[in-house]
Write an enzyme that holds these catalytic residues in place. Structure first.
Site, PDB file in Angstrom:
ATOM      1  N   ASP A  91      -1.759  -9.998   0.184  1.00 17.40           N
ATOM      2  CA  ASP A  91      -3.396 -10.165   0.028  1.00 17.40           C
ATOM      3  C   ASP A  91      -3.655 -10.696  -1.341  1.00 17.40           C
ATOM      4  O   ASP A  91      -4.452 -11.250  -1.837  1.00 17.40           O
ATOM      5  CB  ASP A  91      -3.876  -8.663   0.235  1.00 17.40           C
ATOM      6  CG  ASP A  91      -3.621  -8.296   1.821  1.00 17.40           C
ATOM      7  OD1 ASP A  91      -4.435  -9.009   2.490  1.00 17.40           O
ATOM      8  OD2 ASP A  91      -3.163  -7.307   1.873  1.00 17.40           O
TER       9      ASP A  91
ATOM     10  N   ILE B 238       0.982  -1.394   0.061  1.00 11.36           N
ATOM     11  CA  ILE B 238       0.191  -0.049  -0.162  1.00 11.36           C
ATOM     12  C   ILE B 238       0.983   1.400  -0.072  1.00 11.36           C
ATOM     13  O   ILE B 238       1.809   1.387   0.633  1.00 11.36           O
ATOM     14  CB  ILE B 238      -0.957  -0.144   1.101  1.00 11.36           C
ATOM     15  CG1 ILE B 238      -1.944  -1.117   1.052  1.00 11.36           C
ATOM     16  CG2 ILE B 238      -1.513   1.401   1.353  1.00 11.36           C
ATOM     17  CD1 ILE B 238      -2.793  -1.177   2.216  1.00 11.36           C
TER      18      ILE B 238
ATOM     19  N   ASP C  55      -6.174  -6.357   6.625  1.00  6.99           N
ATOM     20  CA  ASP C  55      -7.685  -6.452   6.697  1.00  6.99           C
ATOM     21  C   ASP C  55      -8.097  -6.679   5.588  1.00  6.99           C
ATOM     22  O   ASP C  55      -9.547  -6.559   5.180  1.00  6.99           O
ATOM     23  CB  ASP C  55      -8.126  -5.286   7.258  1.00  6.99           C
ATOM     24  CG  ASP C  55      -7.611  -3.895   6.687  1.00  6.99           C
ATOM     25  OD1 ASP C  55      -6.919  -4.058   5.647  1.00  6.99           O
ATOM     26  OD2 ASP C  55      -8.023  -3.008   7.279  1.00  6.99           O
TER      27      ASP C  55
ATOM     28  N   GLY D 287       0.052  -5.544   0.878  1.00  8.38           N
ATOM     29  CA  GLY D 287      -0.947  -5.813   0.085  1.00  8.38           C
ATOM     30  C   GLY D 287      -0.679  -6.767  -1.107  1.00  8.38           C
ATOM     31  O   GLY D 287      -1.469  -7.395  -1.549  1.00  8.38           O
TER      32      GLY D 287
ATOM     33  N   GLU E  39       1.658  -5.560   7.989  1.00  8.60           N
ATOM     34  CA  GLU E  39       0.815  -4.818   8.461  1.00  8.60           C
ATOM     35  C   GLU E  39       1.144  -4.465   9.986  1.00  8.60           C
ATOM     36  O   GLU E  39       0.731  -3.230  10.231  1.00  8.60           O
ATOM     37  CB  GLU E  39      -0.485  -5.360   8.350  1.00  8.60           C
ATOM     38  CG  GLU E  39      -1.145  -5.311   6.768  1.00  8.60           C
ATOM     39  CD  GLU E  39      -0.502  -6.114   5.896  1.00  8.60           C
ATOM     40  OE1 GLU E  39      -1.035  -5.959   4.903  1.00  8.60           O
ATOM     41  OE2 GLU E  39       0.245  -6.904   6.300  1.00  8.60           O
TER      42      GLU E  39
END
Length: 309
Positions: free
Chosen positions: A158, A99, A186, A155, A178
């Site tokens: 993810d 991110i 999340d 990310g 994170e």
């Protein structure tokens, strides 16, 4: 059908290529393509769509554009009858730095709302929107092969855990980052990584310590299925694998992906019942007879002409 904008992007990005030309197209694209600012979309081989994270000057850090463009792109791909398999990769020196905190700070640190309830409600909607950016990959009926080189941070984990097949180069490393920035992951890692790796202890270690996992450990743990010497070999391998998938019956391939995802989240009995319901119609495809005949005649799947789906 693929939108006119995306078709135009694919055409401008080089159209259909094969062999080494396709590998070069995948590993050195010319830049993000309209209607996208973060993504470069190309068709490096027949029925194969390549989606490249293309913000190399910022290490492919995920900015505001990324979160909406991925959803738009994969919704288009899901309905594109000319696409049977997708390859995701990153431009530049690494897959992604995760991110872009500077670009996303307003959404994350300054959510809208007049009181705690309204701020929380808006923040939940924002998180759900971000989650969909990766869930859309999983929901896409076309198999998605991801090719990771260099760093895959935050990310990026993810993203890859929502893909169907994960490949990497020897220089790749992975980090659930994170906790180092004060939050619990999340948008998918904590939900998908345990099913990908299978070891709760290892998942907990990675998520709680934010340590790096390198290519060999990623292979031995099951995060990736193959490791290649370098990015060029990785992209060639990803394209070859995508080609092997693309020549097979799209009815069989897409049905396989959908049922694999369903079975992951349901009991064996539920998965078997869903499979029976699925195949009571899908077994009536002409693809079964075509494949059976080719097998009896010892013909390659590449010689079968399957209708678009």
């Amino acid at each position: 059908m693929l939108s006119a904008a995306l078709r135009s992007a694919i055409t401008r990005h080089g159209g259909v290529r094969s062999g080494q030309a396709a590998v070069r197209a995948m590993s050195s694209s010319g830049g993000a393509t309209s209607p996208y600012t973060f993504l470069a979309v190309s068709r490096p081989a027949e029925s194969v769509t390549h989606v490249e994270l293309h913000r190399p000057e910022k290490r492919n850090a995920m900015n505001k554009a990324f979160w909406s463009e991925m959803v738009q792109c994969f919704n288009e791909i899901a309905g594109d009858p000319d696409c049977r398999v997708v390859v995701i990769s990153g431009a530049g020196k690494m897959f992604t730095a995760g991110i872009d905190l500077m670009d996303m700070a307003g959404d994350i640190l300054q959510p809208r709302g007049d009181d705690t309830a309204r701020i929380s409600w808006n923040l939940k909607k924002t998180i759900a929107k971000y989650q969909e950016t990766f869930s859309v990959i999983e929901k896409c009926p076309k198999p998605v092969v991801v090719a990771v080189h260099g760093a895959c941070i935050g990310g990026g984990v993810d993203l890859i855990t929502a893909c169907d097949i994960r490949l990497c180069s020897q220089d790749a490393w992975f980090q659930v980052k994170e906790v180092d920035i004060g939050l619990a992951a999340d948008v998918g890692t904590l939900q998908r990584l345990p099913t990908v790796i299978g070891s709760r202890s290892l998942v907990n270690e990675l998520a709680l310590t934010a340590r790096k996992m390198y290519a060999d450990e990623a292979k031995s743990s099951g995060l990736v299925s193959r490791v290649f010497a370098d990015k060029e070999a990785l992209m060639a391998g990803a394209l070859e694998m995508a080609g092997e998938i693309a020549v097979r019956s799209p009815v069989a391939v897409q049905g396989t992906k959908i049922n694999l995802v369903y079975s992951r989240d349901h009991s064996v009995a539920e998965g078997l019942d869903y499979m029976a319901t699925w195949n009571m119609s899908m077994l009536q495809t002409e693809d079964v007879m075509k494949s059976a005949q080719a097998s009896m005649e010892k013909k390659s799947a590449k010689m079968i002409a399957f209708s678009k789906l």
